[in-house]
Write a protein that holds these residues in place. Structure first.
Motif, PDB file in Angstrom:
ATOM      1  N   LEU A   1      -7.616 -16.533  26.358  1.00  0.00           N
ATOM      2  CA  LEU A   1      -6.658 -16.305  27.446  1.00  0.00           C
ATOM      3  C   LEU A   1      -5.269 -16.871  27.153  1.00  0.00           C
ATOM      4  O   LEU A   1      -4.455 -16.996  28.065  1.00  0.00           O
TER       5      LEU A   1
ATOM      6  N   PRO B   1      -0.583 -14.185  27.769  1.00  0.00           N
ATOM      7  CA  PRO B   1      -0.306 -13.989  29.212  1.00  0.00           C
ATOM      8  C   PRO B   1      -0.703 -12.617  29.719  1.00  0.00           C
ATOM      9  O   PRO B   1      -0.895 -12.438  30.930  1.00  0.00           O
TER      10      PRO B   1
ATOM     11  N   TRP C   1      -3.884 -12.794  31.680  1.00  0.00           N
ATOM     12  CA  TRP C   1      -3.961 -13.653  32.860  1.00  0.00           C
ATOM     13  C   TRP C   1      -4.222 -12.821  34.105  1.00  0.00           C
ATOM     14  O   TRP C   1      -3.835 -11.651  34.175  1.00  0.00           O
TER      15      TRP C   1
ATOM     16  N   ARG D   1      -3.047 -13.763  42.172  1.00  0.00           N
ATOM     17  CA  ARG D   1      -2.898 -15.212  42.113  1.00  0.00           C
ATOM     18  C   ARG D   1      -3.678 -15.894  43.251  1.00  0.00           C
ATOM     19  O   ARG D   1      -3.801 -15.345  44.341  1.00  0.00           O
TER      20      ARG D   1
ATOM     21  N   THR E   1     -11.782 -17.069  36.128  1.00  0.00           N
ATOM     22  CA  THR E   1     -10.463 -17.652  35.873  1.00  0.00           C
ATOM     23  C   THR E   1      -9.607 -17.530  37.126  1.00  0.00           C
ATOM     24  O   THR E   1      -9.875 -16.701  38.012  1.00  0.00           O
TER      25      THR E   1
ATOM     26  N   ALA F   1      -5.267 -17.991  38.432  1.00  0.00           N
ATOM     27  CA  ALA F   1      -3.858 -18.251  38.164  1.00  0.00           C
ATOM     28  C   ALA F   1      -3.217 -18.745  39.452  1.00  0.00           C
ATOM     29  O   ALA F   1      -3.369 -18.123  40.508  1.00  0.00           O
TER      30      ALA F   1
ATOM     31  N   SER G   1      -3.105 -22.916  30.691  1.00  0.00           N
ATOM     32  CA  SER G   1      -1.652 -23.060  30.662  1.00  0.00           C
ATOM     33  C   SER G   1      -1.193 -23.763  31.924  1.00  0.00           C
ATOM     34  O   SER G   1      -1.856 -23.703  32.962  1.00  0.00           O
TER      35      SER G   1
ATOM     36  N   ASN H   1      -2.065 -26.651  41.602  1.00  0.00           N
ATOM     37  CA  ASN H   1      -1.025 -26.520  40.582  1.00  0.00           C
ATOM     38  C   ASN H   1       0.045 -27.561  40.884  1.00  0.00           C
ATOM     39  O   ASN H   1       0.756 -27.471  41.885  1.00  0.00           O
TER      40      ASN H   1
ATOM     41  N   VAL I   1      -2.988 -21.660  34.741  1.00  0.00           N
ATOM     42  CA  VAL I   1      -4.152 -20.811  34.534  1.00  0.00           C
ATOM     43  C   VAL I   1      -5.303 -21.690  34.091  1.00  0.00           C
ATOM     44  O   VAL I   1      -5.168 -22.492  33.155  1.00  0.00           O
TER      45      VAL I   1
END
Length: 201
Positions: free
Chosen positions: A83, A86, A89, A93, A115, A117, A144, A188, A195
């Motif tokens: 991954l 990008p 990704w 979101r 996963t 984001a 990331s 985040n 991610v």
């Protein structure tokens, strides 16, 4: 020439003695290994050997076909490596979703790879509830950005915050269930999209 005579108390071995030089056992030298007497070898009485491979009559000793922690970490590391581009990704979101096929091919068996984001200052609930699988566990791996795993009490108070380090997997065990011991949130805490890949057993 003077002759030497034995004292009156000296005892000489009799001629009919049962131990002679020919029948006396030879002393074992320290350097010589001990030998096992020749004869048939029986496993009778050695329960651990005889019962090896047989199913146990005790429920708590039953075999659990669960993946090892090493398999989860290896799958998470491989998925995160896939991954790095990008273009793979998640476009949606803030929600966990199945990882692309390129990331899922690193997980064998019943491992599930998802996963997420996250935009800056956003969060997602996780890890997943393991109430149906009390022995389940999962691994988080940062692909990331920057993110923290927050653990909270049932009343919402924050218990702990641990940062996901780049190149290192975060192992999370079972936490849910009827006892309601709190929740986890992935936040985040950076200035760019974060991610994270998750491998669940």
């Amino acid at each position: 020439m003077p002759q030497r005579t034995l004292a009156a108390t000296a005892v000489l071995p009799s001629a009919d003695t049962s131990v002679t030089a020919a029948t006396a056992p030879a002393a074992r030298r320290p350097s010589e290994p001990r030998t096992v007497a020749d004869g048939p070898v029986s496993l009778e009485g050695i329960g651990d050997v005889v019962d090896a491979g047989r199913p146990s009559g005790y429920a708590h000793l039953g075999e659990r076909r669960l993946p090892t922690l090493g398999r989860l970490v290896a799958a998470a590391r491989g998925a995160a490596s896939s991954l790095r581009r990008p273009t793979l990704w998640p476009t949606r979101r803030g929600h966990w979703q199945p990882a692309p096929r390129a990331a899922r091919r690193h997980a064998n068996g019943r491992l599930r790879v998802t996963t997420v984001a996250l935009e800056p200052n956003s969060f997602v609930s996780g890890p997943a509830d393991h109430s149906a699988r009390p022995h389940g566990m999962e691994v988080l791996y940062l692909v990331s950005g920057r993110a923290h795993l927050i653990a909270s009490a049932p009343d919402g108070q924050m218990r702990s915050a641990s940062e996901l380090s780049e190149g290192r997997a975060r192992v999370v065990g079972a936490h849910g269930g009827p006892s309601g011991r709190g929740h986890h949130f992935l936040v985040n805490t950076g200035d760019e999209v974060a991610v994270v890949v998750r491998v669940t057993a």
